[in-house]
Design a protein around this motif. Structure first.
Motif, short mmCIF file in Angstrom:
data_model
loop_
_atom_site.label_atom_id
_atom_site.label_comp_id
_atom_site.label_asym_id
_atom_site.label_seq_id
_atom_site.Cartn_x
_atom_site.Cartn_y
_atom_site.Cartn_z
N VAL A 1 0.84 -1.20 0.00
CA VAL A 1 0.00 0.00 0.00
C VAL A 1 0.88 1.25 0.00
O VAL A 1 0.61 2.21 -0.72
CB VAL A 1 -0.97 0.01 1.21
CG1 VAL A 1 -1.70 1.33 1.30
CG2 VAL A 1 -1.96 -1.13 1.11
N LEU B 1 2.15 2.33 -3.41
CA LEU B 1 1.20 2.84 -4.41
C LEU B 1 1.36 4.34 -4.58
O LEU B 1 1.56 5.08 -3.62
CB LEU B 1 -0.24 2.54 -3.98
CG LEU B 1 -0.70 1.10 -4.02
CD1 LEU B 1 -2.10 0.97 -3.40
CD2 LEU B 1 -0.72 0.58 -5.45
N LYS C 1 -3.24 6.08 -3.14
CA LYS C 1 -3.71 5.13 -2.13
C LYS C 1 -5.21 5.31 -1.88
O LYS C 1 -5.73 6.40 -2.03
CB LYS C 1 -2.95 5.34 -0.83
CG LYS C 1 -1.45 5.14 -0.94
CD LYS C 1 -0.74 5.67 0.27
CE LYS C 1 0.75 5.63 0.13
NZ LYS C 1 1.31 6.26 -1.02
N TYR D 1 -2.93 -6.32 -0.50
CA TYR D 1 -2.71 -5.06 0.19
C TYR D 1 -3.41 -5.10 1.54
O TYR D 1 -4.39 -5.80 1.73
CB TYR D 1 -3.28 -3.89 -0.62
CG TYR D 1 -2.67 -3.74 -1.99
CD1 TYR D 1 -1.54 -2.97 -2.19
CD2 TYR D 1 -3.23 -4.38 -3.10
CE1 TYR D 1 -0.99 -2.83 -3.45
CE2 TYR D 1 -2.69 -4.24 -4.36
CZ TYR D 1 -1.56 -3.46 -4.53
OH TYR D 1 -1.00 -3.33 -5.77
N SER E 1 -4.58 -2.09 4.44
CA SER E 1 -4.63 -0.71 4.92
C SER E 1 -5.21 -0.72 6.32
O SER E 1 -6.20 -1.39 6.58
CB SER E 1 -5.52 0.14 4.01
OG SER E 1 -5.06 0.12 2.70
#
Length: 150
Positions: free
Chosen positions: A59, A62, A65, A141, A143
């Motif tokens: 993440v 990236l 995001k 991913y 988060s």
């Protein structure tokens, strides 16, 4: 009746022990003071910590995001426009640190919009920890975010 200092000390110890036992029994029997673990299977979860950090790093790598916003109608999870919504798969776990009974998960299923809305009516006021585990184009991913609901 006259009480000697030795008798006074014994009475004081007895009252103190009674208070401590009352306090312990009250806390153990009241469900308001439940002592729950953050994760049920702590050691199993800890064994996969390296994989988790790799997904968090994915993440961070990236350029754009996903964002998690606390809106008036609920919690919005907004993916950048560069992602094709149909190819995003995963789940959003909402964890309430103060009450395990309020925890729940929502699958990520986007059809033509890049926004996922979690309605405010399903969220009690207070702190929520949000873990969003998702896959896009074969890459995983993770988060993590903390929000406060009023």
């Amino acid at each position: 009746m006259k009480i000697s200092w030795g008798t006074g000390i014994v009475i004081a110890f007895g009252l103190f022990i009674t208070f401590i036992l009352y306090f312990v029994f009250t806390v153990q029997s009241d469900s308001k003071y439940d002592n729950e673990l953050v994760v049920e299977e702590y050691y199993k979860h800890d064994a996969h910590f390296g994989d988790e950090m790799a997904r968090v790093q994915n993440v961070a790598d990236l350029a754009q995001k996903p964002t998690i916003n606390n809106a008036s109608n609920g919690v919005e999870i907004i993916f950048p426009k560069v992602f094709v919504p149909k190819n995003i798969k995963g789940k959003v776990s909402l964890y309430r640190p103060s009450n395990k009974k309020l925890d729940f998960e929502i699958p990520i299923s986007l059809s033509d919009t890049t926004t996922l809305l979690i309605p405010k009516k399903s969220l009690a006021g207070g702190r929520w920890d949000i873990n969003m585990e998702w896959q896009y184009d074969g890459k995983s991913y993770l988060s993590k975010e903390t929000i406060y609901i009023n």
